[in-house]
Design a protein around this motif. Sequence first.
Motif, PDB file in Angstrom:
ATOM      1  N   LEU A   1     101.593  53.974   1.244  1.00 45.42           N
ATOM      2  CA  LEU A   1     100.712  52.812   1.347  1.00 45.42           C
ATOM      3  C   LEU A   1      99.446  53.346   2.002  1.00 45.42           C
ATOM      4  CD1 LEU A   1     100.914  49.681   1.152  1.00 45.42           C
ATOM      5  CD2 LEU A   1     101.637  49.699   3.514  1.00 45.42           C
TER       6      LEU A   1
ATOM      7  N   LYS B   1      99.381  39.936   9.106  1.00 45.98           N
ATOM      8  CA  LYS B   1      99.560  41.361   9.395  1.00 45.98           C
ATOM      9  C   LYS B   1      99.675  41.613  10.900  1.00 45.98           C
ATOM     10  CE  LYS B   1      97.689  44.693   6.560  1.00 45.98           C
ATOM     11  NZ  LYS B   1      96.676  45.571   5.988  1.00 45.98           N
TER      12      LYS B   1
ATOM     13  N   CYS C   1     102.958  43.703  12.081  1.00 50.94           N
ATOM     14  CA  CYS C   1     102.754  45.158  12.183  1.00 50.94           C
ATOM     15  C   CYS C   1     103.683  45.796  13.215  1.00 50.94           C
ATOM     16  CB  CYS C   1     101.296  45.435  12.555  1.00 50.94           C
ATOM     17  SG  CYS C   1     100.921  47.180  12.606  1.00 50.94           S
ATOM     18  N   LEU C   2     104.331  46.889  12.825  1.00 51.37           N
ATOM     19  CA  LEU C   2     105.239  47.597  13.736  1.00 51.37           C
ATOM     20  C   LEU C   2     104.549  48.805  14.366  1.00 51.37           C
ATOM     21  CD1 LEU C   2     108.563  47.701  11.662  1.00 51.37           C
ATOM     22  CD2 LEU C   2     108.193  46.493  13.805  1.00 51.37           C
ATOM     23  N   ASN C   3     103.380  49.141  13.887  1.00 53.05           N
ATOM     24  CA  ASN C   3     102.669  50.311  14.396  1.00 53.05           C
ATOM     25  C   ASN C   3     101.933  49.944  15.688  1.00 53.05           C
ATOM     26  OD1 ASN C   3     101.952  52.966  14.137  1.00 53.05           O
ATOM     27  ND2 ASN C   3     100.161  52.561  12.860  1.00 53.05           N
TER      28      ASN C   3
ATOM     29  N   LYS D   1      98.812  50.343  16.202  1.00 56.42           N
ATOM     30  CA  LYS D   1      97.539  49.718  15.798  1.00 56.42           C
ATOM     31  C   LYS D   1      97.565  49.520  14.283  1.00 56.42           C
ATOM     32  CE  LYS D   1      94.927  53.950  15.104  1.00 56.42           C
ATOM     33  NZ  LYS D   1      93.712  54.668  15.140  1.00 56.42           N
ATOM     34  N   ILE D   2      96.760  48.585  13.812  1.00 54.01           N
ATOM     35  CA  ILE D   2      96.754  48.359  12.363  1.00 54.01           C
ATOM     36  C   ILE D   2      95.884  49.428  11.705  1.00 54.01           C
ATOM     37  CG2 ILE D   2      96.084  46.765  10.520  1.00 54.01           C
ATOM     38  CD1 ILE D   2      96.898  44.483  12.297  1.00 54.01           C
ATOM     39  N   ALA D   3      96.530  50.387  11.111  1.00 49.02           N
ATOM     40  CA  ALA D   3      95.834  51.455  10.388  1.00 49.02           C
ATOM     41  C   ALA D   3      96.775  51.835   9.254  1.00 49.02           C
ATOM     42  CB  ALA D   3      95.582  52.634  11.298  1.00 49.02           C
ATOM     43  N   CYS D   4      96.580  51.197   8.109  1.00 51.91           N
ATOM     44  CA  CYS D   4      97.579  51.281   7.039  1.00 51.91           C
ATOM     45  C   CYS D   4      97.362  52.515   6.168  1.00 51.91           C
ATOM     46  CB  CYS D   4      97.533  50.006   6.204  1.00 51.91           C
ATOM     47  SG  CYS D   4      97.614  48.525   7.209  1.00 51.91           S
TER      48      CYS D   4
ATOM     49  N   CYS E   1     100.242  55.780  10.344  1.00 51.58           N
ATOM     50  CA  CYS E   1     101.370  54.848  10.468  1.00 51.58           C
ATOM     51  C   CYS E   1     102.605  55.375   9.734  1.00 51.58           C
ATOM     52  CB  CYS E   1     100.963  53.482   9.904  1.00 51.58           C
ATOM     53  SG  CYS E   1     102.360  52.359   9.860  1.00 51.58           S
TER      54      CYS E   1
ATOM     55  N   TYR F   1     105.213  53.818   8.934  1.00 51.38           N
ATOM     56  CA  TYR F   1     105.785  52.807   8.023  1.00 51.38           C
ATOM     57  C   TYR F   1     105.049  52.756   6.682  1.00 51.38           C
ATOM     58  CZ  TYR F   1     107.826  51.640  12.446  1.00 51.38           C
ATOM     59  OH  TYR F   1     108.486  51.730  13.644  1.00 51.38           O
ATOM     60  N   ALA F   2     103.919  53.493   6.621  1.00 54.49           N
ATOM     61  CA  ALA F   2     103.164  53.550   5.360  1.00 54.49           C
ATOM     62  C   ALA F   2     103.609  54.745   4.516  1.00 54.49           C
ATOM     63  CB  ALA F   2     101.667  53.660   5.668  1.00 54.49           C
TER      64      ALA F   2
ATOM     65  N   CYS G   1     106.793  49.252   6.119  1.00 54.41           N
ATOM     66  CA  CYS G   1     105.836  48.286   6.671  1.00 54.41           C
ATOM     67  C   CYS G   1     106.339  46.865   6.383  1.00 54.41           C
ATOM     68  CB  CYS G   1     104.473  48.478   6.012  1.00 54.41           C
ATOM     69  SG  CYS G   1     103.383  47.084   6.310  1.00 54.41           S
ATOM     70  N   PRO G   2     106.616  46.065   7.422  1.00 47.14           N
ATOM     71  CA  PRO G   2     107.164  44.722   7.172  1.00 47.14           C
ATOM     72  C   PRO G   2     106.174  43.783   6.513  1.00 47.14           C
ATOM     73  CG  PRO G   2     106.982  45.176   9.534  1.00 47.14           C
ATOM     74  CD  PRO G   2     106.467  46.383   8.844  1.00 47.14           C
ATOM     75  N   PHE G   3     104.895  44.013   6.769  1.00 50.22           N
ATOM     76  CA  PHE G   3     103.901  43.118   6.172  1.00 50.22           C
ATOM     77  C   PHE G   3     103.919  43.249   4.651  1.00 50.22           C
ATOM     78  CE2 PHE G   3      99.644  42.400   4.465  1.00 50.22           C
ATOM     79  CZ  PHE G   3      99.518  41.063   4.774  1.00 50.22           C
TER      80      PHE G   3
END
Length: 776
Positions: free
Chosen positions: A21, A275, A279-281, A283-286, A291, A293-294, A330-332
């Motif tokens: 992602l 989001k 977000c599990l990270n 910070k939001i950085a997809c 991350c 989870y990406a 990523c759960p989102f």
Amino acid sequence: MRTLNLSVHTLVDFVLHSGDLDTRVFNLETMTRGTQMHTFYQAKQNQKYLAEYALEYTFEYENHLITLQGRVDGVIVNANEVIIEEIKTTNSDLDVFFNNHERWHLGQAKCYALMYALRFNLETIDIQLTYISQIDERKMLKRYTFSKDELQKDINSYFGEYLSFFYQVEKYEKKRTKALNALAFPYDSIRTSQKIMMEQVEHALEHEHKIYFNAPTGSGKTMAVLYPSLKVLADKSDTKIFYLTAKGSGKAQAENALRVTRAKALVKSTTVNAKEKMCLNDKIACNPDECPYAVNYYGKVRAALIDAFRSEDDYNNETIMKYATKHNLCPFEYQLDLTLLSDVIIADYNYLFDPFVYLRRFFDKKIGNYIALIDEAHNLPRRVMDNYSLVLDFTPFYGFRKVLKGPEHKKIRRIINRIVKDINEYTEGIVSEFETILEFPNELRNSLERFLVVGSEYMQDQGADLVEGFSDFFFDVNKFLKILDLVDEDFVLYTEIDEERTFFPKFYVKCLNGAKFINEVLGGIDHALFFSATLAPAPYFKTMLDIEDDIHQVPNPFKKDQLLIMVDDGTSLYYKDRAETLGEVAAKIKAAISVKTGNYIVYTPSFVYLEHLEKELGNNEEYDMIVQRQGMTDVEKEAYLESFTLSPSKTRLGLAVLGGSFSEGVDLVSDRLSGVIILGVGYPPPSFEKELEKEYFDNKLNDGISYAYVYPALNKILQTMGRVIRSENDYGFILLMDKRYNFNPYRAQLKSYDGILVQVRNANRIGEILSRFFLN
Ligand code: SF4
């Protein structure tokens, strides 16, 4: 033989999609640029090139007839060869992009190649994957030759994998249809208002595209719209029900209604959350650099979807987190993928109406019969206007210029400097703090477009070392330019500068009327049901939602004498008179809350007024006071509401700001709230923006004051009035204070409001009337 229609995309994405992602590579900007480059490339080919060639073929596989459909980017027909071409553009390095996605892209081309070979009886066929860089337009071509048999073998393996999951979906759908057909109304009893509303909903789901309900609190509207919609799902198994809300409380109501339904029937639902919440990270950085989870999200998600589909029906926050954590995803993004396996999708309005957030999976290409249930619909016009209104703040440039030094930043620094130069030149002509402008400066726009191209490559080069705030600014620019493309007479552009001119100006694009955007979205929906307790005043909503028909009024479930409405139109709450009347207001409040030990909330015109009133009311042995503060956290807000308990032994007086967090969506049932006192008529303070709205509606409807100030304020008052009666057995009072209640449209609206309406002018009379009311 069972039949199945399948698009090449659905098949190949399910079976072969893998990789990370990465919003730096896949975003709105790269998608738009990709489409443009695609078209440009196709247009440049010679006459033998067949662009966007439609293919369809029905395959026999096991006991299925599978009709596969799709459009290949291009077919090149030479004298002795046919080449199936798939074009991919990217802002990423071409080799890296190819290595990451070859299997997926080639799988897509193989499907087209086989369909073409079967149709034209070819034994072998060529495939070309054409990769084009969005940065410098460099091309990379990859050629393959396959026999028809080789292709058939591969496509059969895709069918096999797809069908193994499809069987489970099919089995579920059969069980669901049976259960929903047998489903009686899920609650023990049905209210009269619910019955009336349901009949109209059923009719609309058969014959109407849109329907609007004014449905008072307690009329049971959630189940009244959901139950008939589920019956449609029983009938048409490709139905998707979108339950859209403006607030979390609306989502909770829908979840509850589905929980009750699920106890008696089968239905799968996803509750989509923001989001920031998911977000599990840290910070939001997809992207895979920042991350975990990406990383290989698309390679892992299939197993996670199958896992949840087998074991769960309610994809709520807890379930989503459980499976996302289990599969390291990523759960989102995972919840968005789960929506495709759900019958009901509970989400914020944005997932339908925000041009940047909407569920592309459903709306870029329609895949079923769509029903949209739009809860608390009075919030929608403002929300859509906000979605299409943006500000571009250049402040981050200061930070970037300070830190982006050295050769690796040379290219991006050059474009940042160019933007600064453009802004400085433009700013010279600006004199006032706020100024409307006819057009966004062209040179600056070109520089920003270049910034997006250079910036997307730069972000990937920098990876985890990217300077803080860069990607946020990048996506802000991206969105801003997209909205600029939509600007027409329903928008206004303006700038803001600080007086000392120490900062760059801010550029605003403001949408003044979002009705056409709402209509555009509804074009992709089969049935849209709007409902709210306060779709009033009607002229306002008819304009802002572009309603041609009547708004249906659902009968009140409570009796008129359960609500006492006292209007004190002798007290002035005009801004200039507030200091003078503060003592009188406090005395009347005390008179109103001293008749019966209970819970009450006073709504004030502003935080400043609230503080003055707090002092005026002071500490008192007769009541405990709880006060709304600015910037309260969710926990603090919850504690505020929790303090209003059932059967209180001492009076609880809440102070809150009109139009704030406690004016709407607050559900204090029974004697958790026995009365509200509303000070003022809710006019927003005049501002540059409000004046722009007024000017727009003056030009359009010759009624700017009503549309910019009065109607939104009146709606706010009606919302706040609705806090008192929350269930069939509730009773209580509303005390409205302000001279302006004597004038229309307030006066007319109050006359038609269900309740005992009385005029009060002094504290004694308030006490007398309330004593009689509570005695009964
Ligand atoms: S977990 Fe957070 S940062 Fe990671 S991809 Fe999801 S939303 Fe983005």
